[in-house]
Design a protein around this motif. Structure first.
Motif, PDB file in Angstrom:
ATOM      1  N   THR A 123      63.315  55.234  27.390  1.00  0.00           N
ATOM      2  CA  THR A 123      62.278  54.210  27.240  1.00  0.00           C
ATOM      3  C   THR A 123      62.544  53.090  28.237  1.00  0.00           C
ATOM      4  OG1 THR A 123      63.439  52.874  25.577  1.00  0.00           O
ATOM      5  CG2 THR A 123      62.129  54.743  24.785  1.00  0.00           C
ATOM      6  N   GLY A 124      61.511  52.280  28.503  1.00  0.00           N
ATOM      7  CA  GLY A 124      61.661  51.201  29.467  1.00  0.00           C
ATOM      8  C   GLY A 124      62.702  50.176  29.061  1.00  0.00           C
ATOM      9  N   SER A 125      62.952  50.024  27.743  1.00  0.00           N
ATOM     10  CA  SER A 125      63.905  49.028  27.268  1.00  0.00           C
ATOM     11  C   SER A 125      65.305  49.585  27.066  1.00  0.00           C
ATOM     12  CB  SER A 125      63.409  48.423  25.948  1.00  0.00           C
ATOM     13  OG  SER A 125      63.266  49.429  24.963  1.00  0.00           O
ATOM     14  N   ALA A 444      59.436  61.467  28.687  1.00  0.00           N
ATOM     15  CA  ALA A 444      58.906  62.088  27.474  1.00  0.00           C
ATOM     16  C   ALA A 444      58.532  61.041  26.437  1.00  0.00           C
ATOM     17  CB  ALA A 444      59.940  63.064  26.901  1.00  0.00           C
ATOM     18  N   SER A 445      59.315  59.978  26.330  1.00  0.00           N
ATOM     19  CA  SER A 445      58.985  58.918  25.364  1.00  0.00           C
ATOM     20  C   SER A 445      57.690  58.220  25.742  1.00  0.00           C
ATOM     21  CB  SER A 445      60.133  57.909  25.273  1.00  0.00           C
ATOM     22  OG  SER A 445      61.240  58.454  24.591  1.00  0.00           O
ATOM     23  N   GLU A 446      57.541  57.888  27.024  1.00  0.00           N
ATOM     24  CA  GLU A 446      56.317  57.208  27.453  1.00  0.00           C
ATOM     25  C   GLU A 446      55.093  58.097  27.280  1.00  0.00           C
ATOM     26  OE1 GLU A 446      58.208  54.283  30.899  1.00  0.00           O
ATOM     27  OE2 GLU A 446      57.791  56.391  31.329  1.00  0.00           O
ATOM     28  N   LEU A 447      55.284  59.398  27.392  1.00  0.00           N
ATOM     29  CA  LEU A 447      54.158  60.323  27.254  1.00  0.00           C
ATOM     30  C   LEU A 447      53.837  60.644  25.793  1.00  0.00           C
ATOM     31  CD1 LEU A 447      55.151  62.839  30.075  1.00  0.00           C
ATOM     32  CD2 LEU A 447      53.170  61.325  30.134  1.00  0.00           C
ATOM     33  N   TYR A 448      54.870  60.830  24.967  1.00  0.00           N
ATOM     34  CA  TYR A 448      54.644  61.433  23.655  1.00  0.00           C
ATOM     35  C   TYR A 448      55.206  60.624  22.485  1.00  0.00           C
ATOM     36  CZ  TYR A 448      54.066  65.326  26.900  1.00  0.00           C
ATOM     37  OH  TYR A 448      53.682  66.126  27.942  1.00  0.00           O
ATOM     38  N   PHE A 464      55.174  52.354  18.057  1.00  0.00           N
ATOM     39  CA  PHE A 464      55.068  52.702  19.469  1.00  0.00           C
ATOM     40  C   PHE A 464      54.258  53.987  19.624  1.00  0.00           C
ATOM     41  CE2 PHE A 464      58.813  50.108  19.048  1.00  0.00           C
ATOM     42  CZ  PHE A 464      58.829  49.330  20.187  1.00  0.00           C
ATOM     43  N   HIS A 465      53.337  53.985  20.600  1.00  0.00           N
ATOM     44  CA  HIS A 465      52.466  55.133  20.840  1.00  0.00           C
ATOM     45  C   HIS A 465      52.579  55.558  22.303  1.00  0.00           C
ATOM     46  CE1 HIS A 465      50.297  54.315  17.012  1.00  0.00           C
ATOM     47  NE2 HIS A 465      50.552  53.062  17.328  1.00  0.00           N
ATOM     48  N   GLY A 466      52.886  56.836  22.541  1.00  0.00           N
ATOM     49  CA  GLY A 466      52.914  57.357  23.903  1.00  0.00           C
ATOM     50  C   GLY A 466      51.516  57.595  24.445  1.00  0.00           C
ATOM     51  N   ASN A 467      51.456  57.847  25.763  1.00  0.00           N
ATOM     52  CA  ASN A 467      50.180  58.088  26.427  1.00  0.00           C
ATOM     53  C   ASN A 467      50.339  59.316  27.331  1.00  0.00           C
ATOM     54  OD1 ASN A 467      47.843  58.125  27.925  1.00  0.00           O
ATOM     55  ND2 ASN A 467      48.013  56.025  28.675  1.00  0.00           N
ATOM     56  N   PRO A 468      49.846  60.490  26.907  1.00  0.00           N
ATOM     57  CA  PRO A 468      50.026  61.717  27.702  1.00  0.00           C
ATOM     58  C   PRO A 468      49.258  61.703  29.019  1.00  0.00           C
ATOM     59  CG  PRO A 468      48.583  62.131  25.829  1.00  0.00           C
ATOM     60  CD  PRO A 468      49.135  60.759  25.639  1.00  0.00           C
ATOM     61  N   PHE A 524      51.282  50.206  23.029  1.00  0.00           N
ATOM     62  CA  PHE A 524      50.761  51.340  23.792  1.00  0.00           C
ATOM     63  C   PHE A 524      51.262  51.261  25.232  1.00  0.00           C
ATOM     64  CE2 PHE A 524      47.793  50.370  20.399  1.00  0.00           C
ATOM     65  CZ  PHE A 524      47.489  51.614  19.866  1.00  0.00           C
ATOM     66  N   TYR A 525      51.287  52.402  25.903  1.00  0.00           N
ATOM     67  CA  TYR A 525      51.685  52.464  27.310  1.00  0.00           C
ATOM     68  C   TYR A 525      50.471  52.748  28.184  1.00  0.00           C
ATOM     69  CZ  TYR A 525      56.556  52.752  25.763  1.00  0.00           C
ATOM     70  OH  TYR A 525      57.776  52.496  25.199  1.00  0.00           O
ATOM     71  N   ASP A 526      50.457  52.093  29.356  1.00  0.00           N
ATOM     72  CA  ASP A 526      49.382  52.328  30.310  1.00  0.00           C
ATOM     73  C   ASP A 526      49.914  52.039  31.709  1.00  0.00           C
ATOM     74  OD1 ASP A 526      46.932  52.995  31.317  1.00  0.00           O
ATOM     75  OD2 ASP A 526      45.791  51.557  30.113  1.00  0.00           O
ATOM     76  N   ASN A 527      49.105  52.381  32.721  1.00  0.00           N
ATOM     77  CA  ASN A 527      49.459  52.093  34.115  1.00  0.00           C
ATOM     78  C   ASN A 527      48.809  50.789  34.549  1.00  0.00           C
ATOM     79  OD1 ASN A 527      49.258  55.422  34.192  1.00  0.00           O
ATOM     80  ND2 ASN A 527      50.937  54.593  35.406  1.00  0.00           N
TER      81      ASN A 527
END
Length: 664
Positions: A123-125, A444-448, A464-468, A524-527
């Motif tokens: 994860t980012g953290s 994998a964490s950021e995606l799922y 926390f919610h991933g973003n495939p 949530f994760y995004d670009n």
């Protein structure tokens, strides 16, 4: 006439552009330097996967030698990196450190051990935050730091640079014992080098680190023990052919207190247990022939994390996390001297990574003491090919292009490239430049990820919610610089510029709930669109005579997003002044240094508002070493000599430390 001038200018511009683009370099024979002069002849292997002198390689490189580590009395890799330029190793809140190069995020730096990828959290953290405390510093021979884009040789994560931790491989038989003590921890380690016996050279080491429990107002409140086991060997298969084997085992048995502040009084409860194990093992076949060097290797890592949260009153289990990271990697490379002016290096990599966790989108369930948690499994496969040419255009001009193709089962293909050059203006002055692209694949964490955190919080839950659908982060990086050394003086100045696209970030959405639960903070994760990081690095060294040397470092960093808003967690200015003394005759050496950080930009929550502030600090440090004889040495040091506190910058007072090393 106008056409001739235009054509001439065009040719000059083309030459300038070629000179401003760069990658890594070549190894050249150099005469021994005067011991009283500044030495810049260290050899590195990370910048181009071949041996190069630091002064010859186009890449911005720094080497922390074993001598530097011993002079620092370093009990960890983080300690050893304190005097490096342009790095942020600020302490993390749970006994870890940032790993930031030129303002990039911690997960945008690639960490290697003997050229091998480290399987860590994703994860980012958490990615890379704890790795500098998971390496036995007694096994380290040197640390190579390559700044700037390096994906054209190493693939994902190398946007900010690469840190390659290279371990010892001595040939002589000896046993060494180390004991370290600080106000934060105590360490005891032993290393046995069997020396050369027939075709084999084997070494083994063991170390235990005991982190102390700290006060209630200390945010860094993870404590407990870590155990390090390592065995490695080299067998000479034939002349100039050898087989390397290794096995590393890490155990983390640690705890983190939970702290709740009520009416300005801290309430302490037993928070979380952290029981982690990591096994890495592999084999490498390597050698050299009349055309060049070659190597092939395979290595496997299994990293298991078992974490529990307990009720603060009766220690009943409230929640748990079970995570297993696996990786299996095959890679190889070949270097060939095509002619006296061309050294070609090519190679490839295949990587399988899997992640089984209660934090991922579930396809099953796990239970423990009546508590049930969903369980998911995900895997990603990678393949890559790369090629590099070290081209000596003339005795004064080196040009190195490289290109790499990566394939991932999660996002498809990615091509990265780099071009670097070193041009010797005269015998004392060099121009260096690099331009390259890099990327970081979403994890994998950021995606799922699908994790609602461990229950038991104060009426607020994080989910926390991933973003495939995440895209890889990509960057365009260039730097230009001048280096000079003459007798007792060395100086270097570098301008760097890094443009990052599709930066992955987390954002919050609050869901308000009826009592007793107050709210759920969904993350949530995004670009994000673009981020630009640019600045200057300046270094000067001066031999003062009579055993004294001075070194000055300064980094200016301007980091902003596409809306021209500064990025938090980064300073505008960071400087260090270092004074060292060495008395070889009597076995004494000492280093006194002061670090300054100014305009450190950070965010602070005040009620429901977020306020942005700047912080500054000045930290004075001292370490003294005494070599009593060839078998016994000791050191004593004081970090943060003036007992300065700053929560936002991770400084919470003076640290006393000392240690001994005995060799048999």
């Amino acid at each position: 006439m106008l056409k001739r001038i235009t054509k001439k200018k065009s040719l000059l511009l083309t030459a300038a552009v070629l000179a401003a683009m760069s990658v890594p370099a070549y190894a050249a024979e150099k005469k021994p330097e005067d011991g009283k002069a500044i030495k810049t002849g260290a050899v590195v292997v990370t910048a181009s996967r071949t041996e190069q002198e630091v002064k010859e390689t186009p890449s911005t490189v720094e080497v922390i030698t074993r001598e530097d580590i011993d002079k620092m009395g370093a009990e960890s890799v983080a300690q050893a990196l304190q005097l490096a330029i342009g790095m942020d190793i600020q302490e993390n809140a749970m006994v870890g450190n940032r790993v930031s190069i030129r303002g990039m995020e911690t997960n945008q730096t690639l960490i290697l051990i003997d050229g091998r990828r480290v399987r860590t959290e994703d994860t980012g953290s958490t990615m890379n935050f704890y790795e500098f405390e998971r390496i036995n510093i007694d096994d380290v021979e040197r640390i190579e730091i390559v700044r700037g884009a390096a994906s054209s040789l190493y693939g994902s994560e190398a946007l900010g640079g690469v840190i390659n931790i290279i371990r010892k491989r001595p040939d002589e038989q000896k046993t060494s014992v180390t004991l370290d003590w600080t106000t934060r921890r105590k360490d005891a380690g032993i290393r046995f080098d069997a020396g050369k016996h027939g075709n084999w050279n084997i070494a083994a080491s063991f170390k235990v680190s005991d982190y102390r429990e700290r006060g209630t107002d200390d945010k860094s409140n993870m404590y407990g023990k870590k155990y390090f086991f390592n065995i490695e060997g080299r067998m000479d298969v034939a002349k100039d052919k050898w087989l390397d084997v290794f096995a590393d085992y890490l155990i983390e048995d640690q705890y983190m207190k939970g702290i709740i502040i009520r009416k300005n009084k801290p309430t302490i409860y037993h928070g979380r247990d952290y029981d982690h194990t990591r096994l890495s093992t592999g084999v490498k076949y390597a050698g050299r022939d009349k055309r060049g060097n070659y190597e092939m290797q395979v290595y496997y890592t299994r990293f298991h994390k078992d974490q529990n949260q307990r009720n603060r009153a009766n220690h009943d289990l409230l929640g748990f996390d079970d995570m297993t990271f696996n990786s299996l990697i095959f890679d190889g490379r070949r270097s060939m001297q095509l002619s006296k002016d061309h050294l070609l290096t090519f190679g490839g990599e295949y990587r399988e990574e899997s992640y089984d966790s209660t934090r991922l989108t579930g396809n099953g369930s796990m239970s423990r003491e009546g508590v049930v948690s969903p369980f998911g499994k995900r895997s990603v496969n990678y393949a890559a090919l790369y090629v590099q040419d070290e081209w000596l255009l003339n005795p004064d001009w080196l040009l190195i292009p490289s290109v790499r193709w990566d394939y991932s089962s999660s996002f498809g293909s990615k091509v990265t490239g780099k071009l670097g050059t070193t041009y010797k203006i005269n015998k004392d002055l060099r121009f260096k430049a690099n331009i390259g692209t890099a990327y970081r694949a979403p994890t994998a964490s950021e995606l799922y990820l699908d994790w609602d955190g461990m229950p038991g919080g104060e009426r607020v839950k994080l989910w926390f919610h991933g973003n495939p659908n995440l895209k890889p982060e990509t960057s365009l990086n260039f730097d230009v610089g001048l280096e000079m050394e003459k007798d007792k003086t060395f100086g270097k100045i570098t301008y760097f510029h890094n443009k990052v696209h599709d930066l992955i970030y987390g954002y919050s959405q609050f869901q308000y709930m009826p009592p007793p639960m107050r709210s759920i903070n969904h993350i949530f994760y995004d670009n994000e669109t673009d981020v630009t990081l640019q600045g200057l690095e300046f270094e000067v060294k001066q031999s003062l005579g009579s055993g004294f040397n001075a070194r000055g470092l300064y980094t200016y960093l301007d980091a902003r997003n596409d809306k021209d808003i500064r990025l938090t967690g980064r300073p505008y200015h960071k400087a260090s002044l270092q004074l060292s003394y060495e008395d070889q005759k009597n076995g004494w050496d000492a280093t006194l240094w002061n670090d300054w950080i100014a305009d450190y930009y950070y965010a602070e929550a005040v009620g429901r508002r977020t306020i942005y502030k700047n912080a500054a600090i000045s930290i004075l440090n001292l370490v003294v070493n005494k070599k009593i004889n060839d078998r016994f040495s000791a050191y004593f040091g004081i970090d943060n000599l003036l007992d300065t506190y700053n929560d936002n910058l991770g400084y919470d007072g003076r640290i006393w430390r000392g240690g001994v090393n005995v060799t048999f």
